[in-house]
Design a protein around this motif. Sequence first.
Motif, PDB file in Angstrom:
ATOM      1  N   GLY A 217       0.813  -1.209   0.000  1.00 41.61           N
ATOM      2  CA  GLY A 217       0.000   0.000   0.000  1.00 41.61           C
ATOM      3  C   GLY A 217       0.844   1.255   0.000  1.00 41.61           C
ATOM      4  N   THR A 218       0.206   2.365  -0.343  1.00 39.91           N
ATOM      5  CA  THR A 218       0.905   3.644  -0.462  1.00 39.91           C
ATOM      6  C   THR A 218       0.054   4.766   0.098  1.00 39.91           C
ATOM      7  OG1 THR A 218       1.756   5.251  -2.074  1.00 39.91           O
ATOM      8  CG2 THR A 218      -0.018   3.824  -2.814  1.00 39.91           C
ATOM      9  N   ASP A 219       0.713   5.853   0.457  1.00 36.50           N
ATOM     10  CA  ASP A 219       0.003   7.034   0.954  1.00 36.50           C
ATOM     11  C   ASP A 219      -0.589   7.863  -0.179  1.00 36.50           C
ATOM     12  OD1 ASP A 219       0.888   6.250   3.431  1.00 36.50           O
ATOM     13  OD2 ASP A 219       2.514   7.710   3.550  1.00 36.50           O
ATOM     14  N   HIS A 220      -0.326   7.492  -1.427  1.00 42.80           N
ATOM     15  CA  HIS A 220      -0.652   8.357  -2.566  1.00 42.80           C
ATOM     16  C   HIS A 220      -1.714   7.718  -3.456  1.00 42.80           C
ATOM     17  CE1 HIS A 220       3.064  10.317  -1.315  1.00 42.80           C
ATOM     18  NE2 HIS A 220       3.630   9.136  -1.375  1.00 42.80           N
ATOM     19  N   ASP A 221      -2.858   8.383  -3.554  1.00 42.37           N
ATOM     20  CA  ASP A 221      -3.917   7.891  -4.430  1.00 42.37           C
ATOM     21  C   ASP A 221      -3.563   8.084  -5.901  1.00 42.37           C
ATOM     22  OD1 ASP A 221      -5.462   7.168  -2.243  1.00 42.37           O
ATOM     23  OD2 ASP A 221      -6.455   9.122  -2.160  1.00 42.37           O
ATOM     24  N   ASP A 222      -2.772   9.105  -6.188  1.00 44.63           N
ATOM     25  CA  ASP A 222      -2.434   9.438  -7.568  1.00 44.63           C
ATOM     26  C   ASP A 222      -0.956   9.181  -7.834  1.00 44.63           C
ATOM     27  OD1 ASP A 222      -1.511  11.382  -5.885  1.00 44.63           O
ATOM     28  OD2 ASP A 222      -2.081  13.081  -7.159  1.00 44.63           O
ATOM     29  N   LEU A 223      -0.463   8.042  -7.404  1.00 46.84           N
ATOM     30  CA  LEU A 223       0.968   7.765  -7.492  1.00 46.84           C
ATOM     31  C   LEU A 223       1.474   7.792  -8.922  1.00 46.84           C
ATOM     32  CD1 LEU A 223       3.512   7.113  -5.942  1.00 46.84           C
ATOM     33  CD2 LEU A 223       2.888   4.688  -6.014  1.00 46.84           C
ATOM     34  N   TRP A 224       0.709   7.243  -9.839  1.00 45.60           N
ATOM     35  CA  TRP A 224       1.102   7.258 -11.249  1.00 45.60           C
ATOM     36  C   TRP A 224       1.384   8.693 -11.695  1.00 45.60           C
ATOM     37  CZ3 TRP A 224       3.073   5.754 -15.488  1.00 45.60           C
ATOM     38  CH2 TRP A 224       3.057   4.431 -15.889  1.00 45.60           C
ATOM     39  N   VAL A 225       0.462   9.581 -11.354  1.00 45.84           N
ATOM     40  CA  VAL A 225       0.611  10.984 -11.753  1.00 45.84           C
ATOM     41  C   VAL A 225       1.820  11.608 -11.066  1.00 45.84           C
ATOM     42  CG1 VAL A 225      -0.493  13.263 -11.691  1.00 45.84           C
ATOM     43  CG2 VAL A 225      -1.853  11.222 -12.209  1.00 45.84           C
ATOM     44  N   ARG A 229       5.079  13.274 -12.885  1.00 46.90           N
ATOM     45  CA  ARG A 229       5.469  14.678 -12.647  1.00 46.90           C
ATOM     46  C   ARG A 229       6.926  14.760 -12.190  1.00 46.90           C
ATOM     47  NH1 ARG A 229       1.180  18.508 -11.449  1.00 46.90           N
ATOM     48  NH2 ARG A 229       2.584  19.441  -9.891  1.00 46.90           N
ATOM     49  N   ALA A 230       7.354  13.816 -11.357  1.00 49.74           N
ATOM     50  CA  ALA A 230       8.742  13.796 -10.917  1.00 49.74           C
ATOM     51  C   ALA A 230       9.685  13.588 -12.094  1.00 49.74           C
ATOM     52  CB  ALA A 230       8.937  12.694  -9.872  1.00 49.74           C
ATOM     53  N   ALA A 231       9.291  12.723 -13.008  1.00 49.47           N
ATOM     54  CA  ALA A 231      10.121  12.473 -14.190  1.00 49.47           C
ATOM     55  C   ALA A 231      10.249  13.735 -15.042  1.00 49.47           C
ATOM     56  CB  ALA A 231       9.533  11.328 -15.004  1.00 49.47           C
ATOM     57  N   ARG A 232       9.137  14.442 -15.208  1.00 51.98           N
ATOM     58  CA  ARG A 232       9.166  15.678 -16.014  1.00 51.98           C
ATOM     59  C   ARG A 232       9.985  16.765 -15.319  1.00 51.98           C
ATOM     60  NH1 ARG A 232       3.652  14.349 -16.850  1.00 51.98           N
ATOM     61  NH2 ARG A 232       2.989  15.899 -15.291  1.00 51.98           N
ATOM     62  N   ALA A 233      10.046  16.703 -13.999  1.00 52.55           N
ATOM     63  CA  ALA A 233      10.751  17.743 -13.235  1.00 52.55           C
ATOM     64  C   ALA A 233      12.260  17.522 -13.190  1.00 52.55           C
ATOM     65  CB  ALA A 233      10.200  17.796 -11.803  1.00 52.55           C
ATOM     66  N   THR A 234      12.727  16.408 -13.731  1.00 57.13           N
ATOM     67  CA  THR A 234      14.164  16.086 -13.663  1.00 57.13           C
ATOM     68  C   THR A 234      14.715  15.861 -15.064  1.00 57.13           C
ATOM     69  OG1 THR A 234      13.505  13.782 -13.223  1.00 57.13           O
ATOM     70  CG2 THR A 234      14.121  15.144 -11.321  1.00 57.13           C
ATOM     71  N   PRO A 235      14.940  16.939 -15.828  1.00 61.11           N
ATOM     72  CA  PRO A 235      15.497  16.802 -17.174  1.00 61.11           C
ATOM     73  C   PRO A 235      16.834  16.069 -17.136  1.00 61.11           C
ATOM     74  CG  PRO A 235      14.762  19.058 -16.756  1.00 61.11           C
ATOM     75  CD  PRO A 235      14.717  18.347 -15.449  1.00 61.11           C
ATOM     76  N   GLY A 236      17.072  15.294 -18.164  1.00 67.07           N
ATOM     77  CA  GLY A 236      18.315  14.533 -18.236  1.00 67.07           C
ATOM     78  C   GLY A 236      18.245  13.172 -17.571  1.00 67.07           C
ATOM     79  N   THR A 237      17.075  12.844 -17.038  1.00 65.08           N
ATOM     80  CA  THR A 237      16.885  11.518 -16.441  1.00 65.08           C
ATOM     81  C   THR A 237      15.864  10.737 -17.254  1.00 65.08           C
ATOM     82  OG1 THR A 237      15.080  12.208 -14.968  1.00 65.08           O
ATOM     83  CG2 THR A 237      17.336  12.424 -14.126  1.00 65.08           C
ATOM     84  N   THR A 238      15.941   9.440 -17.139  1.00 69.07           N
ATOM     85  CA  THR A 238      14.965   8.544 -17.752  1.00 69.07           C
ATOM     86  C   THR A 238      14.395   7.657 -16.667  1.00 69.07           C
ATOM     87  OG1 THR A 238      16.196   8.509 -19.842  1.00 69.07           O
ATOM     88  CG2 THR A 238      14.567   6.771 -19.491  1.00 69.07           C
ATOM     89  N   GLY A 243       6.022  -1.958  -9.937  1.00 68.99           N
ATOM     90  CA  GLY A 243       5.042  -1.863  -8.868  1.00 68.99           C
ATOM     91  C   GLY A 243       3.926  -0.883  -9.151  1.00 68.99           C
ATOM     92  N   LEU A 244       3.922  -0.305 -10.346  1.00 70.06           N
ATOM     93  CA  LEU A 244       2.802   0.549 -10.766  1.00 70.06           C
ATOM     94  C   LEU A 244       2.001  -0.172 -11.844  1.00 70.06           C
ATOM     95  CD1 LEU A 244       4.296   4.170 -10.889  1.00 70.06           C
ATOM     96  CD2 LEU A 244       2.727   3.198  -9.208  1.00 70.06           C
ATOM     97  N   ASP A 245       2.569  -0.222 -13.043  1.00 70.12           N
ATOM     98  CA  ASP A 245       1.892  -0.920 -14.134  1.00 70.12           C
ATOM     99  C   ASP A 245       2.429  -2.319 -14.332  1.00 70.12           C
ATOM    100  OD1 ASP A 245       4.350  -0.014 -14.928  1.00 70.12           O
ATOM    101  OD2 ASP A 245       3.759   0.375 -16.987  1.00 70.12           O
ATOM    102  N   SER A 246       3.501  -2.641 -13.659  1.00 70.59           N
ATOM    103  CA  SER A 246       4.088  -3.973 -13.801  1.00 70.59           C
ATOM    104  C   SER A 246       4.615  -4.432 -12.455  1.00 70.59           C
ATOM    105  CB  SER A 246       5.220  -3.950 -14.837  1.00 70.59           C
ATOM    106  OG  SER A 246       6.259  -3.076 -14.419  1.00 70.59           O
TER     107      SER A 246
END
Length: 376
Positions: A217-225, A229-238, A243-246
């Motif tokens: 379980g997680t504290d975040h209902d919108d974990l996917w989102v 957002r974290a990925a978009r906020a960190t340019p130069g990372t992939t 544990g989300l979609d797989s």
Amino acid sequence: MSSSSARPLVGWYVHHHGAGHRTRFSAVRPHLDADVVVFSSLAAPADLPADTTWVELERDDAPTTGADGVVRHPADASPTVGGLLHWAPVGHPGHTARLGRIAATIAGAAAEGRPLAAMVVDVSVEVTLFARLLGVEVVVVSQPGDRTDEPHRLAYDAASRVIAPWPAGTHDSSALDRVADTVRWVGGISRQDGRRASTPDPVVVPGSVLFVGGAGGTDHDDLWVSVARAARATPGTTWSTLGLDSWVDDPGAAMAAAEVVVTWAGQNTVADLAALGARAVVVPQTRPFDEQLTTARALDRAGLAVVSSTWPADDEWPSLIERARGLRPDWSAWQVEGGAARAAAVVAEVAGRGTQAVGPQGATAVVRDDPAGVLS
């Protein structure tokens, strides 16, 4: 691993919440020279080890409908007995059936001349006390956090040994201090232990960030989102995710190849980080008794990971990832190397004091209707 009259028969209770308790069993089992009967509400894994029987227990946490048509929730059925226990709901058929199944299996094994030499409980106060009342010595697996409540005190007092799967001195635990003579701090327990020495060093992809979720379980209902957002906020990372979609039973290879791992503070995940020498951003999730928060604080104090007490804001992610990249964590402090074997040795110590007995021949299917019979 073949059965032998010189080997004991050991019971092992695996709690159904999340995947961590079953994962820990899987890590320790290869090191335990015994025949094992597992009790759990979880289904047996596909790769059930040899000389292991899996007894599937009824659930006792779902609402029931009585003959009068009234739906009753076990949380309303005095489950704590006024604070004496954690979960023993009155009149719940699943609760009665699961304890009956445990008793029938233990009694059946004894009747066949193969009594349980020890019972590992990971984790349940009620099963700890029940097994001890049935005359079986118990090895309790402890969890981090504040365990000073009366039920935990009862369980620790009833245990012949308490396994603490983290390094001694990692965090204060007054609940364990009072039974220190029976506690064995074995270090982190990871299924990754020893794999780095036997496999080629992975190719770490620069800029790669792996998010690893969990089944608890997680504290975040919108974990996917939030992850997107974290990925978009960190340019130069992939970023990639597990544990989300797989879901994979063993994320070790993916974790080893990532430059930074973002994950929760569960015991198995942290032990895996240690075994792999990973650099990580750890975000503890809400768990009973502050289990993950306690672990995260210990990691922070030791400088083993970058810790954020809550999911970071978008503009915090670049600095967090950069700090994690700069880590040179000395994960040997978590004492994962040999941890699973040390835990198995604690179980063997207790089992060696009891009656030695022969267990089941090879892996056995899930038991539902005749638990005593499968042990014959």
